[in-house]
Write a protein that holds these residues in place. Structure first.
Motif, PDB file in Angstrom:
ATOM      1  N   GLU A  92       0.832  -1.206   0.000  1.00  0.00           N
ATOM      2  CA  GLU A  92       0.000   0.000   0.000  1.00  0.00           C
ATOM      3  C   GLU A  92       0.862   1.251   0.000  1.00  0.00           C
ATOM      4  OE1 GLU A  92      -3.188   2.452  -0.176  1.00  0.00           O
ATOM      5  OE2 GLU A  92      -3.195   0.272  -0.403  1.00  0.00           O
ATOM      6  N   PHE A  93       1.929   1.243   0.797  1.00  0.00           N
ATOM      7  CA  PHE A  93       2.845   2.384   0.859  1.00  0.00           C
ATOM      8  C   PHE A  93       3.547   2.611  -0.478  1.00  0.00           C
ATOM      9  CE2 PHE A  93       7.450   3.189   1.214  1.00  0.00           C
ATOM     10  CZ  PHE A  93       7.435   4.513   1.623  1.00  0.00           C
ATOM     11  N   ALA A  94       3.950   1.522  -1.139  1.00  0.00           N
ATOM     12  CA  ALA A  94       4.790   1.626  -2.341  1.00  0.00           C
ATOM     13  C   ALA A  94       4.010   1.878  -3.615  1.00  0.00           C
ATOM     14  CB  ALA A  94       5.616   0.348  -2.497  1.00  0.00           C
ATOM     15  N   ARG A  95       2.687   1.684  -3.586  1.00  0.00           N
ATOM     16  CA  ARG A  95       1.897   1.651  -4.821  1.00  0.00           C
ATOM     17  C   ARG A  95       2.145   2.864  -5.713  1.00  0.00           C
ATOM     18  NH1 ARG A  95      -3.291   0.568  -2.963  1.00  0.00           N
ATOM     19  NH2 ARG A  95      -2.756  -1.644  -3.168  1.00  0.00           N
TER      20      ARG A  95
ATOM     21  N   TYR B 230      16.592  -0.067  -4.357  1.00  0.00           N
ATOM     22  CA  TYR B 230      16.632  -0.146  -2.895  1.00  0.00           C
ATOM     23  C   TYR B 230      16.502  -1.585  -2.412  1.00  0.00           C
ATOM     24  CZ  TYR B 230      16.071   4.854  -3.327  1.00  0.00           C
ATOM     25  OH  TYR B 230      16.253   6.159  -3.679  1.00  0.00           O
ATOM     26  N   SER B 231      17.052  -2.533  -3.153  1.00  0.00           N
ATOM     27  CA  SER B 231      16.927  -3.930  -2.763  1.00  0.00           C
ATOM     28  C   SER B 231      18.217  -4.527  -2.223  1.00  0.00           C
ATOM     29  CB  SER B 231      16.427  -4.764  -3.945  1.00  0.00           C
ATOM     30  OG  SER B 231      17.284  -4.656  -5.057  1.00  0.00           O
ATOM     31  N   VAL B 232      19.370  -3.873  -2.413  1.00  0.00           N
ATOM     32  CA  VAL B 232      20.600  -4.370  -1.785  1.00  0.00           C
ATOM     33  C   VAL B 232      20.854  -3.693  -0.446  1.00  0.00           C
ATOM     34  CG1 VAL B 232      21.707  -4.997  -3.973  1.00  0.00           C
ATOM     35  CG2 VAL B 232      22.071  -2.704  -3.019  1.00  0.00           C
TER      36      VAL B 232
ATOM     37  N   GLY C 181       5.916  -5.232  -6.926  1.00  0.00           N
ATOM     38  CA  GLY C 181       5.905  -5.209  -8.381  1.00  0.00           C
ATOM     39  C   GLY C 181       5.624  -3.904  -9.067  1.00  0.00           C
ATOM     40  N   GLN C 182       5.476  -2.813  -8.326  1.00  0.00           N
ATOM     41  CA  GLN C 182       5.079  -1.559  -8.971  1.00  0.00           C
ATOM     42  C   GLN C 182       6.179  -0.989  -9.869  1.00  0.00           C
ATOM     43  OE1 GLN C 182       5.953  -1.750  -5.801  1.00  0.00           O
ATOM     44  NE2 GLN C 182       7.475  -0.136  -5.539  1.00  0.00           N
ATOM     45  N   VAL C 183       7.452  -1.178  -9.499  1.00  0.00           N
ATOM     46  CA  VAL C 183       8.531  -0.676 -10.354  1.00  0.00           C
ATOM     47  C   VAL C 183       8.723  -1.592 -11.557  1.00  0.00           C
ATOM     48  CG1 VAL C 183      10.974  -0.048 -10.452  1.00  0.00           C
ATOM     49  CG2 VAL C 183       9.641   0.522  -8.424  1.00  0.00           C
TER      50      VAL C 183
ATOM     51  N   LEU D 195      12.794 -12.094  -2.641  1.00  0.00           N
ATOM     52  CA  LEU D 195      13.032 -13.099  -1.613  1.00  0.00           C
ATOM     53  C   LEU D 195      11.757 -13.457  -0.854  1.00  0.00           C
ATOM     54  CD1 LEU D 195      15.577 -14.530  -0.386  1.00  0.00           C
ATOM     55  CD2 LEU D 195      15.707 -12.616   1.227  1.00  0.00           C
ATOM     56  N   SER D 196      10.799 -12.534  -0.810  1.00  0.00           N
ATOM     57  CA  SER D 196       9.606 -12.685   0.017  1.00  0.00           C
ATOM     58  C   SER D 196       8.469 -13.338  -0.755  1.00  0.00           C
ATOM     59  CB  SER D 196       9.152 -11.310   0.531  1.00  0.00           C
ATOM     60  OG  SER D 196       7.824 -11.347   0.991  1.00  0.00           O
ATOM     61  N   PRO D 197       8.036 -14.544  -0.388  1.00  0.00           N
ATOM     62  CA  PRO D 197       6.893 -15.157  -1.065  1.00  0.00           C
ATOM     63  C   PRO D 197       5.620 -14.321  -0.964  1.00  0.00           C
ATOM     64  CG  PRO D 197       8.095 -16.805   0.198  1.00  0.00           C
ATOM     65  CD  PRO D 197       8.665 -15.469   0.580  1.00  0.00           C
ATOM     66  N   ALA D 198       5.425 -13.635   0.161  1.00  0.00           N
ATOM     67  CA  ALA D 198       4.228 -12.811   0.301  1.00  0.00           C
ATOM     68  C   ALA D 198       4.249 -11.642  -0.684  1.00  0.00           C
ATOM     69  CB  ALA D 198       4.108 -12.304   1.737  1.00  0.00           C
ATOM     70  N   MET D 199       5.398 -11.030  -0.854  1.00  0.00           N
ATOM     71  CA  MET D 199       5.514  -9.946  -1.826  1.00  0.00           C
ATOM     72  C   MET D 199       5.246 -10.454  -3.241  1.00  0.00           C
ATOM     73  SD  MET D 199       6.204  -6.921  -0.564  1.00  0.00           S
ATOM     74  CE  MET D 199       7.051  -6.033   0.740  1.00  0.00           C
TER      75      MET D 199
END
Length: 215
Positions: free
Chosen positions: A24-27, A120-122, A63-65, A81-85
């Motif tokens: 929700e924050f990243a959308r 921002y993933s590393v 997945g927004q980017v 890495l996150s199955p929920a994501m």
């Protein structure tokens, strides 16, 4: 198969627990950030000009980017890495491909990709482990392929841990991160630093790197 390290397990668990709130924050997070959108657009233009294969967003979250890169004309898929994501990303963008995986051990052949986005993933990677991640990026990129790293910049300080809202993260001096990439066989194409916007704590750094033709 090698068992994931403790920090990878902790990071995956932390993002699984926060997945719905984070999505929700990243959308619409890119909407008020013209400089960020500009550096992503430049990366996409470089990759389209190379016309050498698919692009992976590594650490794609919800997945927004990845979808934004698709809208810029790239053949793109996401890995996280996150199955929920990944579950949220697949539900939100059913026309795109998303896979559970780790950036340090990608399930793909050498030279498969024309571009890698690490948005921002590393940041959660322990500093001593980051060279192996960047080496893995170089392995799966075709010679001449492009890498975009987005990160929190540490300004005049050395690599510094901070209390990210999900789990421990690290701020990097832009020159140190560029040097790591150069040692892994990349050449810097350009960089963008911007000051924190309202609600942000730290300067943001962005590096576009190109994998050398001969390593």
């Amino acid at each position: 198969m090698t068992e994931p390290s403790s920090h990878l397990c902790a990071t995956a668990d932390a993002y699984d627990a926060m997945a719905t709130r984070y999505a929700e924050f990243a959308r619409n997070a890119l909407d008020p950030l013209p400089l960020d959108r500009a550096v992503i657009a430049a990366f996409a233009e470089f990759v389209r000009a190379a016309d050498a294969g698919p692009v992976a967003e590594l650490g794609c979250g919800p997945g927004q980017v990845t979808a934004h890169l698709r809208d810029l004309g790239l053949d793109v898929f996401g890995v996280d890495l996150s199955p929920a994501m990944i579950g949220i990303a697949r539900e939100t963008y059913p026309d795109l491909r998303f896979e559970v995986g780790s950036m340090d051990a990608l399930d793909m052949a050498d030279g498969k990709l024309s571009g890698i986005m690490s948005w921002y993933s590393v940041i959660h990677t322990p500093p001593q482990d980051l060279p192996s991640y960047i080496a893995e990026f170089g392995r799966v990129l075709t010679p001449g392929g492009y890498l975009l790293l987005a990160f929190f910049e540490s300004e005049d300080e050395p690599v510094t841990a901070f209390d990210h809202k999900v789990t421990t993260a690290y701020r990097w001096p832009v020159n140190d991160l560029a040097k790591l990439a150069e040692e892994a066989g990349f050449a810097e194409v350009g960089r963008m630093l911007r000051e924190p916007c309202e609600g942000e704590r730290y300067r943001r750094g962005h590096l576009i790197m190109r994998r050398n033709e001969i390593r």
